[in-house]
Structures are given as C-alpha cells and as structure tokens.
Design an enzyme around this catalytic site. Structure first.
Site, PDB file in Angstrom:
ATOM      1  N   TYR A  52       0.829  -1.218   0.000  1.00  0.00           N
ATOM      2  CA  TYR A  52       0.000   0.000   0.000  1.00  0.00           C
ATOM      3  C   TYR A  52       0.858   1.261   0.000  1.00  0.00           C
ATOM      4  CZ  TYR A  52      -4.168  -2.788   0.173  1.00  0.00           C
ATOM      5  OH  TYR A  52      -5.159  -3.671  -0.180  1.00  0.00           O
ATOM      6  N   ARG A  55       1.587   1.968  -3.586  1.00  0.00           N
ATOM      7  CA  ARG A  55       0.412   2.488  -4.316  1.00  0.00           C
ATOM      8  C   ARG A  55       0.092   3.918  -3.873  1.00  0.00           C
ATOM      9  NH1 ARG A  55      -4.081  -1.940  -3.690  1.00  0.00           N
ATOM     10  NH2 ARG A  55      -5.295  -0.458  -4.907  1.00  0.00           N
ATOM     11  N   GLN A  89     -15.581   1.869  -6.093  1.00  0.00           N
ATOM     12  CA  GLN A  89     -14.828   0.795  -5.442  1.00  0.00           C
ATOM     13  C   GLN A  89     -13.358   1.166  -5.369  1.00  0.00           C
ATOM     14  OE1 GLN A  89     -16.188  -3.303  -7.057  1.00  0.00           O
ATOM     15  NE2 GLN A  89     -16.885  -1.821  -8.570  1.00  0.00           N
ATOM     16  N   ILE A  91      -9.934   3.092  -4.455  1.00  0.00           N
ATOM     17  CA  ILE A  91      -9.406   3.737  -3.251  1.00  0.00           C
ATOM     18  C   ILE A  91      -8.571   4.974  -3.609  1.00  0.00           C
ATOM     19  CG2 ILE A  91      -9.516   1.601  -1.894  1.00  0.00           C
ATOM     20  CD1 ILE A  91      -6.450   1.366  -2.205  1.00  0.00           C
ATOM     21  N   HIS A 107     -14.826   0.881  -0.772  1.00  0.00           N
ATOM     22  CA  HIS A 107     -13.691   0.035  -0.385  1.00  0.00           C
ATOM     23  C   HIS A 107     -12.586   0.837   0.301  1.00  0.00           C
ATOM     24  CE1 HIS A 107     -14.943  -3.250  -3.515  1.00  0.00           C
ATOM     25  NE2 HIS A 107     -15.669  -3.281  -2.414  1.00  0.00           N
ATOM     26  N   THR A 176     -15.958  -1.718 -14.146  1.00  0.00           N
ATOM     27  CA  THR A 176     -15.808  -2.709 -13.078  1.00  0.00           C
ATOM     28  C   THR A 176     -16.055  -4.105 -13.639  1.00  0.00           C
ATOM     29  OG1 THR A 176     -16.608  -3.516 -10.934  1.00  0.00           O
ATOM     30  CG2 THR A 176     -18.192  -2.240 -12.252  1.00  0.00           C
ATOM     31  N   ASN A 200     -17.905  -0.496 -20.299  1.00  0.00           N
ATOM     32  CA  ASN A 200     -16.736  -1.331 -19.991  1.00  0.00           C
ATOM     33  C   ASN A 200     -16.073  -1.732 -21.310  1.00  0.00           C
ATOM     34  OD1 ASN A 200     -15.014  -3.594 -19.129  1.00  0.00           O
ATOM     35  ND2 ASN A 200     -16.173  -3.495 -17.219  1.00  0.00           N
ATOM     36  N   LEU A 201     -14.794  -1.984 -21.255  1.00  0.00           N
ATOM     37  CA  LEU A 201     -14.109  -2.479 -22.453  1.00  0.00           C
ATOM     38  C   LEU A 201     -14.623  -3.856 -22.833  1.00  0.00           C
ATOM     39  CD1 LEU A 201     -10.305  -1.694 -21.815  1.00  0.00           C
ATOM     40  CD2 LEU A 201     -11.858  -0.555 -23.430  1.00  0.00           C
TER      41      LEU A 201
END
Ligand code: BJW
Length: 230
Positions: A52, A55, A89, A91, A107, A176, A200-201
């Site tokens: 973390y 990130r 979702q 962070i 989240h 997502t 979405n892709l």
C-alpha cells in the site's frame, strides 16, 4: 431523475493506475491472499504496508490525474437537477480531485490511515509501518493500517447504497469487472423501472442485467453517454 453511478478500476486505468484483473494487474507478483485480507496483514504486516505504501506513493505522482471520465461525472453532478450518488470501489482520490461531491468510497481510501484500536481516521500521504506511532496517542505504536476494505471485511456505506439503489431511475456501472460482491450485486438491487447502463471495455458476468451495454474506453464513452442525457 435519481442517478446512481458505480465505478471500478477501469475508470482510473487511463489515468495510469493499473486495474486489478487486467494483464498488467496490480495483483501480479502478489497473490490476493498475501495482500488484501486481514489474515495477510496479521501474518505479514510489513509486506502489506509495502504494497500500500507503493500504491500511495504512485497515486501522488504528478502524472496521475483525473481523466475525461472523472471530469465528465463531476460536471454532470454539478448541472444535474436531482439526486446523485457516486459509489466508487476505487481507493484512489481521482473522483474527489475531479470535483465530484457525493462520493462514497465503498472500499475505503488510500490516503487515509485508521487506528485498529480506536477507529480514529487520519489523512495520510506518507508511508505506514509497524513502527508508525498514532498521531495523537503517542503510547500507541503500530496500530495504524490502510483505511481500505479487504476480502472478508464489511464494505462501507452499504445501507446508503441499498436505499439509493431501490428507487433510482438510472444506474450507471463504469469500468468494473463485476466479480467482487456486494458491489457486483448492486445492479440486481435496482428497481425494475430503473434504466441500467454498463460502460466497460469487455463483457462482464453482470452484463446481461443491463438495458444498454457500451463497449469502449471510459474516457471516451462516459462523456458521450452523459451528454446524450441532456
Ligand atoms: C475498462 C477500462 C477502460 C479496464 N474503460 N473499462 C461468493 C459469492 C459472493 C461473494 C463472495 C463469494 N465468496 C466470497 C465473497 C465475498 C467477497 C467477494 O466478492 N469475493 C469474490 C472475489 C468472489 N467480497 C468481500 O469479501 C467483500 N466483503 C463482504 O462481502 O463482506 C460481507 C461480510 C459479512 C459479514 C461480516 C463481514 C463481512 C469485501 C470486498 C473487498 C474488495 N477489496 C478490494 C481491495 C480494496 C483495497 C485495494 O484497492 O487494495 O477492492 S479487491 C479489488 O477488487 C478492489 C476493487 O475495488 C475490487 C473490484 O475490482 P474492479 O474495480 O472491478 O477492478 P477489475 O480490475 O476487476 O476490473 C476492471 C474492469 O475495468 C474490467 O472489467 C475491464 O474490462 C475494465 N476496463 N480499462 C472502461 N479504459
């Protein structure tokens, strides 16, 4: 019109934050169980803190900025004459930086630390370690953890999300993979009259529940779709 938006890692991919389950996914080199469960943190807090910390540092790199999809959502919210909730979702803080106001980070938030004993929350931009003292309780050392929701933990704001979903008019899911619950179950909890749109892709396990599925990049398709609502 009451609008509920759910975003996932795909909306931040074009801002330079890798997705979880993509080819260059963050989990590469780390098994989920090694970094994203309370058991992993109990077993090896140094490894989880390192994961973390890296990130958190990357998120604050100047090159990481909100993209056109984040901006379009923030602008839509400002001119929207009705209720609006953006459940993310993610962070990262890219929705907030783009100017979105009603953001619910279900989240957690990477730029916050939480004391496991007191529940206190702190804005946090530097590293965390097992030696980090509690900022206001100097006797407490090593009690801070990333303010994120790991597997097996309760996501945040679920009651508010459920209440909003049950009578929203538009549900928009963006970027997502729809494999992680309870987020993946929100579409099924929306009222039957609700219009459901997925951007979405790729196809997802929930795609068939949507009235409209738009295949493409969030930075292109989100602004286009929101403009089409005017
Ligand atoms: C683009 C794009 C572009 C790419 N444009 N698109 C069986 C059934 C149901 C549930 C469970 C079950 N077994 C276990 C569970 C529960 C578990 C779960 O869902 N597990 C599944 C894996 C099966 N869920 C939980 O444990 C949750 N808690 C819970 O259920 O609590 C209940 C409870 C009850 C009683 C007591 C206590 C608890 C918690 C889930 C927490 C998830 N945490 C993580 C980590 C957060 C911190 C961190 O970031 O490190 O959240 S895991 C990770 O996955 C992260 C994400 O938010 C989440 C979702 O990922 P997301 O955002 O969808 O990303 P990707 O990478 O998967 O997908 C990206 C998508 O974008 C792809 O589709 C691409 O195509 C697309 N894309 N570029 C448009 N440019």
């Amino acid at each position: 019109m009451k609008v509920l938006v759910l975003t996932g890692a795909g909306i931040s991919a074009e801002s330079g934050i890798p997705t979880f389950r993509g080819e260059d996914g963050l989990w590469e080199g780390h098994r989920f169980e090694d970094v994203a469960t309370p058991q992993a943190f109990a077993r090896n807090p140094d490894l989880v803190h390192q994961f973390y910390n890296a990130r958190r540092k990357a998120l604050q790199n100047e090159s990481v900025q909100p993209n056109a999809a984040h901006v379009a959502l923030a602008e839509f919210e400002k001119r929207h004459d009705g209720e609006f909730l953006l459940v993310t979702q993610n962070i990262d803080d890219l929705h907030q930086r783009a100017g979105s106001r009603n953001v619910l980070p279900m989240h957690g938030e990477l730029l916050k630390a939480r004391c496991m004993l007191t529940g206190d929350l702190f804005d946090w931009r530097g590293d965390l370690s097992v030696q980090t003292p509690h900022p206001t309780e100097p006797d407490l050392v090593g009690t801070l953890r990333p303010h994120v929701v790991w597997f097996g933990e309760m996501p945040l704001g679920l009651e508010r999300i459920a209440a909003f979903a049950e009578d929203c008019d538009l549900f928009l899911a963006i970027g997502t993979s729809a494999v992680v619950y309870p987020a993946a179950g929100i579409v099924a909890a929306t009222d039957p009259h609700c219009r459901r749109v997925e951007i979405n892709l790729d196809h997802t396990p929930q795609s068939d529940r949507f009235d409209l599925t738009i295949r493409g990049k969030a930075s292109i398709e989100v602004p286009k779709f929101l403009e089409s609502l005017e």
